[in-house]
Scaffold this active site. Structure first.
Site, PDB file in Angstrom:
ATOM      1  N   SER A   1       0.844  -1.192   0.000  1.00  0.00           N
ATOM      2  CA  SER A   1       0.000   0.000   0.000  1.00  0.00           C
ATOM      3  C   SER A   1       0.877   1.239   0.000  1.00  0.00           C
ATOM      4  CB  SER A   1      -0.908   0.014   1.227  1.00  0.00           C
ATOM      5  OG  SER A   1      -1.537   1.278   1.347  1.00  0.00           O
TER       6      SER A   1
ATOM      7  N   HIS B   1      -0.974  -1.342  -4.494  1.00  0.00           N
ATOM      8  CA  HIS B   1      -2.263  -1.033  -3.871  1.00  0.00           C
ATOM      9  C   HIS B   1      -2.354   0.466  -3.613  1.00  0.00           C
ATOM     10  CE1 HIS B   1      -5.918  -2.191  -1.666  1.00  0.00           C
ATOM     11  NE2 HIS B   1      -5.603  -1.224  -0.825  1.00  0.00           N
TER      12      HIS B   1
ATOM     13  N   ASP C   1      -4.696   3.398  -2.115  1.00  0.00           N
ATOM     14  CA  ASP C   1      -5.842   3.714  -1.257  1.00  0.00           C
ATOM     15  C   ASP C   1      -6.338   5.123  -1.553  1.00  0.00           C
ATOM     16  OD1 ASP C   1      -6.129   1.373   0.505  1.00  0.00           O
ATOM     17  OD2 ASP C   1      -4.101   1.887   1.155  1.00  0.00           O
TER      18      ASP C   1
ATOM     19  N   MET D   1      -9.052   7.884  -0.479  1.00  0.00           N
ATOM     20  CA  MET D   1      -9.939   8.242   0.627  1.00  0.00           C
ATOM     21  C   MET D   1     -10.462   9.657   0.433  1.00  0.00           C
ATOM     22  SD  MET D   1      -7.697   6.744   3.793  1.00  0.00           S
ATOM     23  CE  MET D   1      -6.832   5.174   3.672  1.00  0.00           C
TER      24      MET D   1
ATOM     25  N   HIS E   1      -8.244   0.974  -4.509  1.00  0.00           N
ATOM     26  CA  HIS E   1      -9.285   0.759  -3.497  1.00  0.00           C
ATOM     27  C   HIS E   1      -9.965   2.091  -3.202  1.00  0.00           C
ATOM     28  CE1 HIS E   1     -10.144  -0.403   0.994  1.00  0.00           C
ATOM     29  NE2 HIS E   1     -11.244  -0.315   0.273  1.00  0.00           N
TER      30      HIS E   1
ATOM     31  N   MET F   1     -12.258   4.232  -1.249  1.00  0.00           N
ATOM     32  CA  MET F   1     -13.004   4.467  -0.007  1.00  0.00           C
ATOM     33  C   MET F   1     -13.676   5.825  -0.153  1.00  0.00           C
ATOM     34  SD  MET F   1     -10.143   2.889   2.555  1.00  0.00           S
ATOM     35  CE  MET F   1      -8.825   3.017   1.320  1.00  0.00           C
TER      36      MET F   1
ATOM     37  N   MET G   1     -11.433  -6.231   4.972  1.00  0.00           N
ATOM     38  CA  MET G   1     -10.722  -5.233   5.762  1.00  0.00           C
ATOM     39  C   MET G   1     -10.540  -5.764   7.177  1.00  0.00           C
ATOM     40  SD  MET G   1      -9.975  -2.634   3.842  1.00  0.00           S
ATOM     41  CE  MET G   1      -9.421  -1.552   5.175  1.00  0.00           C
TER      42      MET G   1
ATOM     43  N   GLY H   1      -3.443   4.081   7.873  1.00  0.00           N
ATOM     44  CA  GLY H   1      -2.483   2.994   7.911  1.00  0.00           C
ATOM     45  C   GLY H   1      -1.959   2.790   9.318  1.00  0.00           C
ATOM     46  N   GLY H   2      -1.297   1.650   9.530  1.00  0.00           N
ATOM     47  CA  GLY H   2      -0.617   1.405  10.791  1.00  0.00           C
ATOM     48  C   GLY H   2      -1.494   0.927  11.922  1.00  0.00           C
TER      49      GLY H   2
ATOM     50  N   ASP I   1      -6.555  -6.555   3.987  1.00  0.00           N
ATOM     51  CA  ASP I   1      -5.913  -5.250   4.150  1.00  0.00           C
ATOM     52  C   ASP I   1      -6.146  -4.765   5.573  1.00  0.00           C
ATOM     53  OD1 ASP I   1      -4.917  -2.684   3.991  1.00  0.00           O
ATOM     54  OD2 ASP I   1      -6.300  -2.002   2.435  1.00  0.00           O
ATOM     55  N   GLY I   2      -5.041  -4.489   6.277  1.00  0.00           N
ATOM     56  CA  GLY I   2      -5.150  -3.895   7.601  1.00  0.00           C
ATOM     57  C   GLY I   2      -4.381  -4.665   8.655  1.00  0.00           C
ATOM     58  N   GLY I   3      -3.299  -4.083   9.142  1.00  0.00           N
ATOM     59  CA  GLY I   3      -2.530  -4.729  10.190  1.00  0.00           C
ATOM     60  C   GLY I   3      -1.817  -5.984   9.756  1.00  0.00           C
TER      61      GLY I   3
ATOM     62  N   SER J   1       2.911  -0.567   6.067  1.00  0.00           N
ATOM     63  CA  SER J   1       4.029  -0.374   6.988  1.00  0.00           C
ATOM     64  C   SER J   1       5.009  -1.532   6.939  1.00  0.00           C
ATOM     65  CB  SER J   1       3.489  -0.214   8.420  1.00  0.00           C
ATOM     66  OG  SER J   1       2.557   0.843   8.505  1.00  0.00           O
TER      67      SER J   1
END
Length: 221
Positions: free
Chosen positions: A10, A35, A37, A39, A68, A70, A139, A146-147, A177-179, A200
């Protein structure tokens, strides 16, 4: 059947002062997708980039642009992101009143279509939409930043999405996606994911580490 594990860094975690250079660096390091993002500060509490930035990044790599959105309402932006060079356009079920129509719009541009599910969103609509999809995104954090830390309850959802894809017999990417990091990646892969979004975890340590980071996320020695 689960595909080989692929990595979609990302660029939300990249150095925004040199995005083109960062995209070239993750390409050279062996990323599978890029990827992106998007937003809008409305559907999620953050603002990132628009189609002009996607267009400006397109000459820097031939890798798949996994965009993606959002964004809500989303329909009026589909064509712009398609024209900017997106290869896959993913939207959320909640990002417009008629998600079936939105997916039709994506397909009409000639691009692949993805559908994203927030942590609190059930997979029920897949009963009626899975035949239109090229990608399902689970998600594992609430979208916007992020993070964040991985939400363990989403492992069950990944398993259910995997089951639905396998039953459908279709070639659909199962993205998470996420963590996603060195500790959580094995869990999501075991649950059935084959496309990992990692911001990250990919970009830590600078360009010299990108290839090593992605290999670790894939579970390669």
């Amino acid at each position: 059947m689960q595909k080989p594990v692929r990595i979609a860094p990302s660029i939300l975690s990249a150095d925004f002062s040199k995005l083109g250079e960062e995209v070239r660096a993750i390409d050279a390091a062996g990323c599978d997708y890029v990827h992106i993002d998007v937003m809008d500060g409305h559907f999620v509490p953050n603002i990132t980039i628009g189609p002009d930035v996607v267009k400006s990044l397109r000459p820097h790599t031939q890798k798949i642009f996994d965009v993606h959105l959002m964004v809500a309402p989303v329909d009026s932006y589909i064509q712009a992101f398609a024209d900017a060079g997106s290869d896959i356009i993913t939207v959320h079920a909640e990002s417009g009143p008629h998600v079936h129509r939105t997916l039709q719009m994506i397909k009409a541009t000639g691009k692949k279509a993805g559908l994203s599910f927030n942590p609190g969103t059930p997979l029920d609509c897949l009963d009626y939409l899975i035949d239109m999809l090229d990608l399902i995104l689970v998600m594992s954090v609430n979208p916007g930043f992020g993070g964040q830390s991985f939400i363990p309850s989403q492992l069950k959802k990944i398993e259910e999405a995997r089951r639905r894809i396998d039953v459908s017999g279709r070639e659909i990417d199962l993205q998470v996606d996420g963590g996603v990091n060195m500790e959580t990646a094995p869990q999501v892969i075991t649950a059935g994911a084959d496309l990992l979004v990692a911001g990250s975890a990919t970009f830590k340590g600078g360009p010299d580490q990108y290839a090593t980071n992605m290999k670790a996320l894939r579970g390669e020695s």
